[in-house]
Scaffold this motif. Structure first.
Motif, PDB file in Angstrom:
ATOM      1  N   ILE A  39     -34.085  28.049   6.720  1.00  0.00           N
ATOM      2  CA  ILE A  39     -33.495  27.372   5.562  1.00  0.00           C
ATOM      3  C   ILE A  39     -33.409  25.870   5.819  1.00  0.00           C
ATOM      4  N   HIS A  40     -32.947  25.502   7.015  1.00  0.00           N
ATOM      5  CA  HIS A  40     -32.834  24.074   7.344  1.00  0.00           C
ATOM      6  C   HIS A  40     -34.197  23.398   7.281  1.00  0.00           C
ATOM      7  N   ALA A  41     -35.224  24.072   7.814  1.00  0.00           N
ATOM      8  CA  ALA A  41     -36.573  23.498   7.805  1.00  0.00           C
ATOM      9  C   ALA A  41     -37.083  23.289   6.380  1.00  0.00           C
ATOM     10  N   ILE A  42     -36.832  24.245   5.506  1.00  0.00           N
ATOM     11  CA  ILE A  42     -37.280  24.123   4.112  1.00  0.00           C
ATOM     12  C   ILE A  42     -36.543  22.978   3.418  1.00  0.00           C
ATOM     13  N   TRP A  43     -35.246  22.905   3.609  1.00  0.00           N
ATOM     14  CA  TRP A  43     -34.471  21.840   2.961  1.00  0.00           C
ATOM     15  C   TRP A  43     -34.923  20.466   3.447  1.00  0.00           C
ATOM     16  N   LEU A  44     -35.118  20.320   4.752  1.00  0.00           N
ATOM     17  CA  LEU A  44     -35.590  19.034   5.266  1.00  0.00           C
ATOM     18  C   LEU A  44     -37.014  18.740   4.802  1.00  0.00           C
ATOM     19  N   HIS A  45     -37.836  19.797   4.715  1.00  0.00           N
ATOM     20  CA  HIS A  45     -39.201  19.595   4.213  1.00  0.00           C
ATOM     21  C   HIS A  45     -39.180  19.057   2.784  1.00  0.00           C
ATOM     22  N   ARG A  46     -38.303  19.567   1.966  1.00  0.00           N
ATOM     23  CA  ARG A  46     -38.264  19.112   0.570  1.00  0.00           C
ATOM     24  C   ARG A  46     -37.958  17.621   0.481  1.00  0.00           C
ATOM     25  N   VAL A  47     -37.071  17.142   1.343  1.00  0.00           N
ATOM     26  CA  VAL A  47     -36.766  15.708   1.373  1.00  0.00           C
ATOM     27  C   VAL A  47     -38.006  14.937   1.835  1.00  0.00           C
ATOM     28  N   ALA A  48     -38.601  15.396   2.949  1.00  0.00           N
ATOM     29  CA  ALA A  48     -39.774  14.715   3.501  1.00  0.00           C
ATOM     30  C   ALA A  48     -40.944  14.728   2.509  1.00  0.00           C
ATOM     31  N   HIS A  49     -41.169  15.857   1.864  1.00  0.00           N
ATOM     32  CA  HIS A  49     -42.283  15.987   0.914  1.00  0.00           C
ATOM     33  C   HIS A  49     -42.112  15.027  -0.264  1.00  0.00           C
ATOM     34  N   ARG A  50     -40.899  14.904  -0.746  1.00  0.00           N
ATOM     35  CA  ARG A  50     -40.644  13.993  -1.867  1.00  0.00           C
ATOM     36  C   ARG A  50     -40.970  12.548  -1.467  1.00  0.00           C
ATOM     37  N   LEU A  51     -40.556  12.168  -0.267  1.00  0.00           N
ATOM     38  CA  LEU A  51     -40.866  10.820   0.221  1.00  0.00           C
ATOM     39  C   LEU A  51     -42.371  10.639   0.427  1.00  0.00           C
ATOM     40  N   TRP A  52     -43.021  11.659   0.978  1.00  0.00           N
ATOM     41  CA  TRP A  52     -44.464  11.616   1.245  1.00  0.00           C
ATOM     42  C   TRP A  52     -45.237  11.350  -0.038  1.00  0.00           C
ATOM     43  N   ARG A  53     -44.842  12.018  -1.102  1.00  0.00           N
ATOM     44  CA  ARG A  53     -45.550  11.886  -2.378  1.00  0.00           C
ATOM     45  C   ARG A  53     -45.172  10.621  -3.143  1.00  0.00           C
ATOM     46  N   ARG A  54     -43.985  10.103  -2.895  1.00  0.00           N
ATOM     47  CA  ARG A  54     -43.513   8.944  -3.654  1.00  0.00           C
ATOM     48  C   ARG A  54     -44.320   7.692  -3.361  1.00  0.00           C
ATOM     49  N   SER A  55     -44.595   7.424  -2.066  1.00  0.00           N
ATOM     50  CA  SER A  55     -45.254   6.166  -1.734  1.00  0.00           C
ATOM     51  C   SER A  55     -45.825   6.223  -0.321  1.00  0.00           C
ATOM     52  N   ARG A  63     -42.648  11.533   7.914  1.00  0.00           N
ATOM     53  CA  ARG A  63     -43.081  12.116   9.194  1.00  0.00           C
ATOM     54  C   ARG A  63     -41.921  12.178  10.178  1.00  0.00           C
ATOM     55  N   LEU A  64     -41.098  11.163  10.190  1.00  0.00           N
ATOM     56  CA  LEU A  64     -39.940  11.158  11.082  1.00  0.00           C
ATOM     57  C   LEU A  64     -38.990  12.302  10.741  1.00  0.00           C
ATOM     58  N   ILE A  65     -38.730  12.487   9.466  1.00  0.00           N
ATOM     59  CA  ILE A  65     -37.875  13.604   9.037  1.00  0.00           C
ATOM     60  C   ILE A  65     -38.488  14.932   9.466  1.00  0.00           C
ATOM     61  N   HIS A  78     -45.718  19.991   7.894  1.00  0.00           N
ATOM     62  CA  HIS A  78     -46.175  18.639   7.576  1.00  0.00           C
ATOM     63  C   HIS A  78     -45.607  18.241   6.219  1.00  0.00           C
ATOM     64  N   PRO A  79     -45.137  17.000   6.069  1.00  0.00           N
ATOM     65  CA  PRO A  79     -44.548  16.605   4.789  1.00  0.00           C
ATOM     66  C   PRO A  79     -45.527  16.622   3.619  1.00  0.00           C
ATOM     67  N   GLY A  80     -46.821  16.651   3.890  1.00  0.00           N
ATOM     68  CA  GLY A  80     -47.796  16.735   2.809  1.00  0.00           C
ATOM     69  C   GLY A  80     -47.999  18.138   2.269  1.00  0.00           C
ATOM     70  N   ALA A  81     -47.562  19.153   3.009  1.00  0.00           N
ATOM     71  CA  ALA A  81     -47.722  20.542   2.565  1.00  0.00           C
ATOM     72  C   ALA A  81     -46.897  20.790   1.310  1.00  0.00           C
ATOM     73  N   SER A  82     -47.435  21.608   0.401  1.00  0.00           N
ATOM     74  CA  SER A  82     -46.735  21.965  -0.835  1.00  0.00           C
ATOM     75  C   SER A  82     -46.141  23.357  -0.685  1.00  0.00           C
ATOM     76  N   ILE A  83     -44.835  23.441  -0.832  1.00  0.00           N
ATOM     77  CA  ILE A  83     -44.110  24.696  -0.629  1.00  0.00           C
ATOM     78  C   ILE A  83     -43.464  25.101  -1.948  1.00  0.00           C
TER      79      ILE A  83
END
Length: 183
Positions: A39-55, A63-65, A78-83
């Protein structure tokens, strides 16, 4: 802003419900929220993925997250992965999900699973996993292949070819079998 916060809370609630549904050992949503690394990994991934796609400028932060998440949970996404929604990683340790992987909704994945690539370059090189797929412990799903909706991948299977919807995959190298052969 309030709409975005409501959307985040709905997603988090869905994740907790998925964990309660998929893990018979889960006793409460509070326990899941504080003690389940998947659960923690998914929640952190969602934050990282949003940043990855934003800019592109935010991609190093993303990547740091993802690396902090990897250190804390043993799960590398990887923050670029779509979940998709209601994705649950049970136990989680050793899971690796590559940059161009796409994971559908209501997927259940166990520990030591790899959604990896077979080639170098900036193109689609990781698997696409359909909705309602079960991926057993230790499975390796490699390359730009597609796993169809409602498929099941057995523990320790090596999957390097497309899997049809409702297919079951077992063995190393894996064989595609018809029907529901995985319990």
């Amino acid at each position: 802003m309030m709409g975005r916060l409501k959307q985040i809370s709905v997603r988090m609630a869905e994740d907790l419900e998925a964990a309660m549904r998929e893990d018979p050992a889960a006793r409460s949503k509070l326990e899941v929220a504080i003690a389940y690394p998947g659960i923690h990994a998914i929640w952190l991934h969602r934050v990282a993925h949003r940043l990855w796609r934003r800019s592109p400028a935010l991609q190093p932060v993303a990547r740091l997250i993802s690396q902090v998440s990897r250190f804390a949970t043993g799960i590398e996404i990887h923050p670029g992965a779509s979940i998709g929604r209601r994705f649950f990683i049970d136990h989680g340790m050793g899971v690796v999900i590559g940059e161009t992987a796409v994971v559908g909704d209501d997927v259940l994945m166990y520990h030591q699973v790899t959604l990896g690539g077979r080639a170098r370059g900036r193109f689609k090189r990781h698997p696409t996993i359909g909705d309602r797929v079960l991926i057993g412990a230790g499975a390796k799903v490699i390359g730009a292949i597609t796993v169809g909706n409602d498929a099941k991948i057995g523990a320790n299977a090596l999957v390097v070819k497309d899997v049809p919807a409702r297919g079951a995959v077992v063995g190393t190298p894996s064989d595609i079998r018809e029907g529901d052969v995985i319990a």
